[in-house]
Motif scaffolding. Structure first.
Motif, PDB file in Angstrom:
ATOM      1  N   GLN A  72      80.067 -66.311 -25.812  1.00 37.39           N
ATOM      2  CA  GLN A  72      81.233 -66.948 -25.218  1.00 37.39           C
ATOM      3  C   GLN A  72      81.819 -66.066 -24.121  1.00 37.39           C
ATOM      4  N   SER A  73      81.875 -64.774 -24.368  1.00 36.08           N
ATOM      5  CA  SER A  73      82.417 -63.850 -23.390  1.00 36.08           C
ATOM      6  C   SER A  73      81.519 -63.796 -22.152  1.00 36.08           C
ATOM      7  N   LEU A  74      80.211 -63.801 -22.373  1.00 36.89           N
ATOM      8  CA  LEU A  74      79.283 -63.785 -21.253  1.00 36.89           C
ATOM      9  C   LEU A  74      79.385 -65.077 -20.454  1.00 36.89           C
ATOM     10  N   GLU A  75      79.568 -66.211 -21.144  1.00 41.98           N
ATOM     11  CA  GLU A  75      79.766 -67.489 -20.458  1.00 41.98           C
ATOM     12  C   GLU A  75      81.047 -67.450 -19.634  1.00 41.98           C
ATOM     13  N   TYR A  76      82.104 -66.879 -20.202  1.00 46.33           N
ATOM     14  CA  TYR A  76      83.370 -66.763 -19.494  1.00 46.33           C
ATOM     15  C   TYR A  76      83.186 -65.918 -18.243  1.00 46.33           C
ATOM     16  N   SER A  77      82.489 -64.792 -18.363  1.00 44.92           N
ATOM     17  CA  SER A  77      82.250 -63.923 -17.210  1.00 44.92           C
ATOM     18  C   SER A  77      81.461 -64.652 -16.137  1.00 44.92           C
ATOM     19  N   SER A  78      80.475 -65.409 -16.557  1.00 44.92           N
ATOM     20  CA  SER A  78      79.667 -66.177 -15.613  1.00 44.92           C
ATOM     21  C   SER A  78      80.518 -67.219 -14.891  1.00 44.92           C
ATOM     22  N   ALA A  79      81.384 -67.885 -15.639  1.00 46.37           N
ATOM     23  CA  ALA A  79      82.275 -68.877 -15.035  1.00 46.37           C
ATOM     24  C   ALA A  79      83.244 -68.217 -14.061  1.00 46.37           C
ATOM     25  N   GLU A  80      83.748 -67.034 -14.427  1.00 46.00           N
ATOM     26  CA  GLU A  80      84.663 -66.306 -13.540  1.00 46.00           C
ATOM     27  C   GLU A  80      83.957 -65.893 -12.255  1.00 46.00           C
ATOM     28  N   LEU A  85      83.075 -66.807  -6.400  1.00 49.13           N
ATOM     29  CA  LEU A  85      82.188 -67.074  -5.273  1.00 49.13           C
ATOM     30  C   LEU A  85      82.371 -68.464  -4.677  1.00 49.13           C
ATOM     31  N   SER A  86      83.085 -69.339  -5.351  1.00 46.23           N
ATOM     32  CA  SER A  86      83.159 -70.753  -4.967  1.00 46.23           C
ATOM     33  C   SER A  86      83.677 -71.001  -3.556  1.00 46.23           C
ATOM     34  N   ASP A  87      84.572 -70.177  -3.060  1.00 47.80           N
ATOM     35  CA  ASP A  87      85.115 -70.419  -1.726  1.00 47.80           C
ATOM     36  C   ASP A  87      84.627 -69.390  -0.696  1.00 47.80           C
ATOM     37  N   CYS A  88      83.537 -68.699  -1.033  1.00 50.32           N
ATOM     38  CA  CYS A  88      82.998 -67.678  -0.135  1.00 50.32           C
ATOM     39  C   CYS A  88      81.966 -68.276   0.814  1.00 50.32           C
ATOM     40  N   SER A  89      81.865 -67.656   1.975  1.00 51.60           N
ATOM     41  CA  SER A  89      80.783 -68.021   2.893  1.00 51.60           C
ATOM     42  C   SER A  89      79.482 -67.449   2.337  1.00 51.60           C
ATOM     43  N   VAL A  90      78.374 -67.831   2.940  1.00 54.20           N
ATOM     44  CA  VAL A  90      77.069 -67.309   2.505  1.00 54.20           C
ATOM     45  C   VAL A  90      77.049 -65.791   2.648  1.00 54.20           C
ATOM     46  N   ASN A  91      77.548 -65.289   3.768  1.00 50.71           N
ATOM     47  CA  ASN A  91      77.566 -63.836   3.990  1.00 50.71           C
ATOM     48  C   ASN A  91      78.438 -63.123   2.967  1.00 50.71           C
ATOM     49  N   GLU A  92      79.609 -63.692   2.666  1.00 52.25           N
ATOM     50  CA  GLU A  92      80.492 -63.088   1.675  1.00 52.25           C
ATOM     51  C   GLU A  92      79.834 -63.079   0.294  1.00 52.25           C
ATOM     52  N   SER A  93      79.216 -64.201  -0.075  1.00 53.73           N
ATOM     53  CA  SER A  93      78.529 -64.287  -1.367  1.00 53.73           C
ATOM     54  C   SER A  93      77.423 -63.258  -1.479  1.00 53.73           C
ATOM     55  N   GLU A  94      76.623 -63.126  -0.431  1.00 55.66           N
ATOM     56  CA  GLU A  94      75.530 -62.152  -0.437  1.00 55.66           C
ATOM     57  C   GLU A  94      76.070 -60.730  -0.564  1.00 55.66           C
ATOM     58  N   ALA A  95      77.155 -60.429   0.140  1.00 57.06           N
ATOM     59  CA  ALA A  95      77.745 -59.087   0.078  1.00 57.06           C
ATOM     60  C   ALA A  95      78.285 -58.789  -1.318  1.00 57.06           C
ATOM     61  N   ILE A  96      78.975 -59.763  -1.907  1.00 60.21           N
ATOM     62  CA  ILE A  96      79.529 -59.576  -3.254  1.00 60.21           C
ATOM     63  C   ILE A  96      78.411 -59.391  -4.273  1.00 60.21           C
ATOM     64  N   LEU A  97      77.364 -60.198  -4.186  1.00 62.01           N
ATOM     65  CA  LEU A  97      76.249 -60.074  -5.128  1.00 62.01           C
ATOM     66  C   LEU A  97      75.522 -58.740  -4.954  1.00 62.01           C
ATOM     67  N   LYS A  98      75.392 -58.281  -3.722  1.00 61.43           N
ATOM     68  CA  LYS A  98      74.770 -56.974  -3.479  1.00 61.43           C
ATOM     69  C   LYS A  98      75.622 -55.865  -4.091  1.00 61.43           C
ATOM     70  N   MET A  99      76.945 -55.944  -3.909  1.00 61.77           N
ATOM     71  CA  MET A  99      77.841 -54.950  -4.502  1.00 61.77           C
ATOM     72  C   MET A  99      77.775 -54.997  -6.026  1.00 61.77           C
ATOM     73  N   ALA A 100      77.701 -56.197  -6.584  1.00 63.23           N
ATOM     74  CA  ALA A 100      77.617 -56.338  -8.047  1.00 63.23           C
ATOM     75  C   ALA A 100      76.331 -55.692  -8.556  1.00 63.23           C
ATOM     76  N   GLY A 101      75.245 -55.894  -7.850  1.00 64.58           N
ATOM     77  CA  GLY A 101      73.979 -55.272  -8.249  1.00 64.58           C
ATOM     78  C   GLY A 101      74.042 -53.754  -8.190  1.00 64.58           C
ATOM     79  N   THR A 102      74.646 -53.243  -7.138  1.00 65.42           N
ATOM     80  CA  THR A 102      74.810 -51.795  -7.007  1.00 65.42           C
ATOM     81  C   THR A 102      75.708 -51.243  -8.105  1.00 65.42           C
ATOM     82  N   LEU A 103      76.814 -51.937  -8.377  1.00 67.57           N
ATOM     83  CA  LEU A 103      77.721 -51.512  -9.438  1.00 67.57           C
ATOM     84  C   LEU A 103      77.019 -51.512 -10.794  1.00 67.57           C
TER      85      LEU A 103
END
Length: 111
Positions: A72-80, A85-103
């Motif tokens: 449930q917690s993992l589902e919540y995190s995924s939903a969050e 990301l829902s209102d991000c541009s493609v570039n913003e989404s890619e940057a955030i996902l890259k940062m998440a991977g690095t983190l």
């Protein structure tokens, strides 16, 4: 199983992520600073009322504090993450996902 110490660590971590001092957070949830310290160090049980104040003030899910690794917690995190990301541009989404991977790599290297 209910583990006061683990819950306390998660509360402290969430508080620190929001850059709240113990003193300020204790004021926000209307408890004394020593009592908050006892909560964060797993030395005391929480009432439902105080736990609810903590969840609302930190704006986290209750299950993320109680059982961080539950589906449930993992589902919540995924939903969050999706909401973030829902209102991000493609570039913003890619940057955030890259940062998440690095983190993720950084966090795992410290374990």
């Amino acid at each position: 199983m209910y583990n006061r110490e683990e819950i306390g660590k998660r509360i402290k971590s969430a508080r620190m992520e929001r850059n709240l001092s113990q003193i300020k957070f204790a004021e926000l949830i209307n408890v004394s600073t020593p009592y908050l310290s006892d909560i964060e160090n797993g030395k005391t049980n929480l009432s439902l009322e105080i736990f609810t104040r903590i969840v609302e003030t930190l704006q986290v899910s209750a299950d993320s504090l109680i059982m961080a690794d539950t589906p449930q917690s993992l589902e919540y995190s995924s939903a969050e993450l999706s909401r973030l990301l829902s209102d991000c541009s493609v570039n913003e989404s890619e940057a955030i996902l890259k940062m998440a991977g690095t983190l993720k790599e950084i966090l795992r290297s410290k374990i």
